[in-house]
Design a protein around this motif. Structure first.
Motif, PDB file in Angstrom:
ATOM      1  N   ALA A   1       0.851  -1.193   0.000  1.00 36.88           N
ATOM      2  CA  ALA A   1       0.000   0.000   0.000  1.00 36.88           C
ATOM      3  C   ALA A   1       0.883   1.238   0.000  1.00 36.88           C
ATOM      4  CB  ALA A   1      -0.922  -0.013   1.214  1.00 36.88           C
ATOM      5  N   LEU A   2       1.157   1.779  -1.170  1.00 37.69           N
ATOM      6  CA  LEU A   2       2.044   2.929  -1.294  1.00 37.69           C
ATOM      7  C   LEU A   2       1.340   4.247  -1.024  1.00 37.69           C
ATOM      8  CD1 LEU A   2       4.063   1.890  -4.449  1.00 37.69           C
ATOM      9  CD2 LEU A   2       4.692   1.631  -2.061  1.00 37.69           C
ATOM     10  N   ARG A   3       0.043   4.218  -0.849  1.00 42.48           N
ATOM     11  CA  ARG A   3      -0.671   5.468  -0.591  1.00 42.48           C
ATOM     12  C   ARG A   3      -0.302   6.070   0.757  1.00 42.48           C
ATOM     13  NH1 ARG A   3      -4.203   1.319  -0.200  1.00 42.48           N
ATOM     14  NH2 ARG A   3      -5.073   0.958   1.857  1.00 42.48           N
ATOM     15  N   ALA A   4       0.333   5.301   1.636  1.00 42.61           N
ATOM     16  CA  ALA A   4       0.708   5.792   2.948  1.00 42.61           C
ATOM     17  C   ALA A   4       2.055   6.525   2.916  1.00 42.61           C
ATOM     18  CB  ALA A   4       0.771   4.637   3.942  1.00 42.61           C
ATOM     19  N   LEU A   5       2.685   6.609   1.762  1.00 39.31           N
ATOM     20  CA  LEU A   5       3.981   7.280   1.657  1.00 39.31           C
ATOM     21  C   LEU A   5       3.811   8.792   1.714  1.00 39.31           C
ATOM     22  CD1 LEU A   5       5.659   5.276  -1.225  1.00 39.31           C
ATOM     23  CD2 LEU A   5       6.194   5.162   1.188  1.00 39.31           C
ATOM     24  N   PRO A   6       4.839   9.499   2.160  1.00 37.57           N
ATOM     25  CA  PRO A   6       4.786  10.961   2.092  1.00 37.57           C
ATOM     26  C   PRO A   6       4.682  11.420   0.640  1.00 37.57           C
ATOM     27  CG  PRO A   6       6.614  10.236   3.481  1.00 37.57           C
ATOM     28  CD  PRO A   6       6.034   9.015   2.842  1.00 37.57           C
ATOM     29  N   ALA A   7       4.078  12.582   0.446  1.00 42.46           N
ATOM     30  CA  ALA A   7       3.813  13.072  -0.914  1.00 42.46           C
ATOM     31  C   ALA A   7       5.096  13.243  -1.723  1.00 42.46           C
ATOM     32  CB  ALA A   7       3.054  14.389  -0.846  1.00 42.46           C
ATOM     33  N   GLY A   8       6.175  13.727  -1.112  1.00 37.72           N
ATOM     34  CA  GLY A   8       7.428  13.927  -1.835  1.00 37.72           C
ATOM     35  C   GLY A   8       8.021  12.621  -2.336  1.00 37.72           C
ATOM     36  N   LEU A   9       8.004  11.607  -1.488  1.00 33.06           N
ATOM     37  CA  LEU A   9       8.545  10.308  -1.884  1.00 33.06           C
ATOM     38  C   LEU A   9       7.671   9.664  -2.950  1.00 33.06           C
ATOM     39  CD1 LEU A   9      10.575   8.033  -1.566  1.00 33.06           C
ATOM     40  CD2 LEU A   9       9.259   7.223   0.397  1.00 33.06           C
ATOM     41  N   ARG A  10       6.371   9.784  -2.804  1.00 33.67           N
ATOM     42  CA  ARG A  10       5.462   9.226  -3.796  1.00 33.67           C
ATOM     43  C   ARG A  10       5.671   9.909  -5.153  1.00 33.67           C
ATOM     44  NH1 ARG A  10       0.890   9.315  -1.078  1.00 33.67           N
ATOM     45  NH2 ARG A  10       0.468  11.484  -1.606  1.00 33.67           N
ATOM     46  N   GLY A  11       5.884  11.229  -5.146  1.00 30.68           N
ATOM     47  CA  GLY A  11       6.148  11.947  -6.391  1.00 30.68           C
ATOM     48  C   GLY A  11       7.447  11.511  -7.041  1.00 30.68           C
ATOM     49  N   ALA A  12       8.476  11.287  -6.219  1.00 36.13           N
ATOM     50  CA  ALA A  12       9.758  10.833  -6.767  1.00 36.13           C
ATOM     51  C   ALA A  12       9.632   9.442  -7.372  1.00 36.13           C
ATOM     52  CB  ALA A  12      10.819  10.837  -5.669  1.00 36.13           C
ATOM     53  N   LEU A  13       8.886   8.557  -6.726  1.00 36.76           N
ATOM     54  CA  LEU A  13       8.690   7.216  -7.277  1.00 36.76           C
ATOM     55  C   LEU A  13       7.887   7.276  -8.576  1.00 36.76           C
ATOM     56  CD1 LEU A  13       7.967   5.180  -4.041  1.00 36.76           C
ATOM     57  CD2 LEU A  13      10.007   5.090  -5.456  1.00 36.76           C
ATOM     58  N   ASP A  14       6.887   8.149  -8.640  1.00 39.00           N
ATOM     59  CA  ASP A  14       6.112   8.301  -9.869  1.00 39.00           C
ATOM     60  C   ASP A  14       6.985   8.843 -11.003  1.00 39.00           C
ATOM     61  OD1 ASP A  14       3.867   7.370  -8.628  1.00 39.00           O
ATOM     62  OD2 ASP A  14       3.009   9.364  -8.251  1.00 39.00           O
ATOM     63  N   ALA A  15       7.836   9.820 -10.708  1.00 37.76           N
ATOM     64  CA  ALA A  15       8.726  10.376 -11.736  1.00 37.76           C
ATOM     65  C   ALA A  15       9.713   9.329 -12.222  1.00 37.76           C
ATOM     66  CB  ALA A  15       9.474  11.583 -11.182  1.00 37.76           C
ATOM     67  N   GLN A  16      10.204   8.502 -11.318  1.00 44.24           N
ATOM     68  CA  GLN A  16      11.125   7.428 -11.700  1.00 44.24           C
ATOM     69  C   GLN A  16      10.414   6.433 -12.614  1.00 44.24           C
ATOM     70  OE1 GLN A  16      12.340   4.964  -8.464  1.00 44.24           O
ATOM     71  NE2 GLN A  16      13.794   3.823  -9.662  1.00 44.24           N
ATOM     72  N   HIS A  17       9.172   6.121 -12.301  1.00 45.27           N
ATOM     73  CA  HIS A  17       8.415   5.175 -13.125  1.00 45.27           C
ATOM     74  C   HIS A  17       8.150   5.747 -14.519  1.00 45.27           C
ATOM     75  CE1 HIS A  17       5.660   1.959 -14.091  1.00 45.27           C
ATOM     76  NE2 HIS A  17       4.745   2.862 -14.406  1.00 45.27           N
ATOM     77  N   ARG A  18       7.789   7.026 -14.590  1.00 40.06           N
ATOM     78  CA  ARG A  18       7.523   7.652 -15.887  1.00 40.06           C
ATOM     79  C   ARG A  18       8.778   7.721 -16.747  1.00 40.06           C
ATOM     80  NH1 ARG A  18       4.562  11.218 -12.678  1.00 40.06           N
ATOM     81  NH2 ARG A  18       6.273  12.710 -12.755  1.00 40.06           N
ATOM     82  N   SER A  19       9.934   7.979 -16.138  1.00 34.29           N
ATOM     83  CA  SER A  19      11.158   8.148 -16.914  1.00 34.29           C
ATOM     84  C   SER A  19      11.768   6.817 -17.350  1.00 34.29           C
ATOM     85  CB  SER A  19      12.186   8.949 -16.116  1.00 34.29           C
ATOM     86  OG  SER A  19      12.651   8.186 -15.022  1.00 34.29           O
ATOM     87  N   ALA A  20      11.240   5.700 -16.893  1.00 32.06           N
ATOM     88  CA  ALA A  20      11.790   4.398 -17.287  1.00 32.06           C
ATOM     89  C   ALA A  20      11.567   4.144 -18.774  1.00 32.06           C
ATOM     90  CB  ALA A  20      11.161   3.290 -16.456  1.00 32.06           C
ATOM     91  N   ASP A  21      10.413   4.547 -19.300  1.00 31.89           N
ATOM     92  CA  ASP A  21      10.097   4.313 -20.704  1.00 31.89           C
ATOM     93  C   ASP A  21      10.480   5.475 -21.605  1.00 31.89           C
ATOM     94  OD1 ASP A  21       9.006   1.841 -20.061  1.00 31.89           O
ATOM     95  OD2 ASP A  21       7.040   2.710 -19.676  1.00 31.89           O
ATOM     96  N   ALA A  22      10.361   6.688 -21.107  1.00 32.56           N
ATOM     97  CA  ALA A  22      10.638   7.874 -21.918  1.00 32.56           C
ATOM     98  C   ALA A  22      11.432   8.880 -21.091  1.00 32.56           C
ATOM     99  CB  ALA A  22       9.335   8.498 -22.397  1.00 32.56           C
ATOM    100  N   PRO A  23      12.752   8.677 -20.975  1.00 36.81           N
ATOM    101  CA  PRO A  23      13.532   9.620 -20.170  1.00 36.81           C
ATOM    102  C   PRO A  23      13.579  10.997 -20.818  1.00 36.81           C
ATOM    103  CG  PRO A  23      14.975   8.085 -21.285  1.00 36.81           C
ATOM    104  CD  PRO A  23      13.572   7.641 -21.548  1.00 36.81           C
ATOM    105  N   GLN A  24      13.678  12.019 -19.989  1.00 37.23           N
ATOM    106  CA  GLN A  24      13.784  13.372 -20.508  1.00 37.23           C
ATOM    107  C   GLN A  24      15.155  13.553 -21.143  1.00 37.23           C
ATOM    108  OE1 GLN A  24      13.071  15.916 -17.184  1.00 37.23           O
ATOM    109  NE2 GLN A  24      10.862  15.859 -17.455  1.00 37.23           N
ATOM    110  N   VAL A  25      15.188  14.218 -22.298  1.00 39.95           N
ATOM    111  CA  VAL A  25      16.431  14.457 -23.018  1.00 39.95           C
ATOM    112  C   VAL A  25      16.869  15.887 -22.760  1.00 39.95           C
ATOM    113  CG1 VAL A  25      17.524  14.498 -25.290  1.00 39.95           C
ATOM    114  CG2 VAL A  25      15.796  12.788 -24.770  1.00 39.95           C
ATOM    115  N   VAL A  26      18.113  16.068 -22.391  1.00 38.98           N
ATOM    116  CA  VAL A  26      18.654  17.389 -22.116  1.00 38.98           C
ATOM    117  C   VAL A  26      19.182  17.962 -23.418  1.00 38.98           C
ATOM    118  CG1 VAL A  26      20.386  18.665 -20.816  1.00 38.98           C
ATOM    119  CG2 VAL A  26      19.243  16.715 -19.780  1.00 38.98           C
ATOM    120  N   THR A  27      18.677  19.135 -23.809  1.00 39.10           N
ATOM    121  CA  THR A  27      19.110  19.758 -25.056  1.00 39.10           C
ATOM    122  C   THR A  27      20.095  20.895 -24.825  1.00 39.10           C
ATOM    123  OG1 THR A  27      17.197  21.214 -25.006  1.00 39.10           O
ATOM    124  CG2 THR A  27      16.973  19.159 -26.245  1.00 39.10           C
ATOM    125  N   THR A  28      20.117  21.451 -23.632  1.00 41.21           N
ATOM    126  CA  THR A  28      21.046  22.531 -23.297  1.00 41.21           C
ATOM    127  C   THR A  28      21.650  22.255 -21.928  1.00 41.21           C
ATOM    128  OG1 THR A  28      19.326  23.854 -22.255  1.00 41.21           O
ATOM    129  CG2 THR A  28      19.721  24.247 -24.592  1.00 41.21           C
TER     130      THR A  28
END
Length: 94
Positions: free
Chosen positions: A44-71
């Motif tokens: 049950a990950l809903r009990a995590l603090p909002a900051g940690l939950r956001g970091a885990l969500d960002a990690q999951h999103r970047s697994a398939d489509a990582p952000q590309v740095v252009t500058t």
């Protein structure tokens, strides 16, 4: 007390609340009283603090489509202080 998910062959899934020391024991189905086995699921990950939950969500999103740095990234938020002593103005700068 923790909640454990069990699965009855005839009736389906149901939850049991019991102490951790009894987590491995089989439970009886509340509907048909048949023995049922414990089913393991996602935590049950809903009990995590909002900051940690956001970091885990960002990690999951970047697994398939990582952000590309252009500058190159900009300078840090620190501002350089200008020397007020005239002797410091002659010092070499990095």
């Amino acid at each position: 007390m923790p909640t454990y998910r069990h699965h009855c062959v005839q009736c389906g899934a149901f939850d049991v609340i019991r102490p951790m020391r009894e987590s491995g024991a089989d439970a009886t189905c509340p509907t048909c009283t048949a023995p049922s086995r414990r089913v393991f699921g996602a935590p049950a990950l809903r009990a995590l603090p909002a900051g940690l939950r956001g970091a885990l969500d960002a990690q999951h999103r970047s697994a398939d489509a990582p952000q590309v740095v252009t500058t190159p990234p900009g300078r840090s938020g620190r501002t350089q202080r200008r020397a007020t002593d005239p002797r410091q103005l002659r010092l070499p700068r990095p």
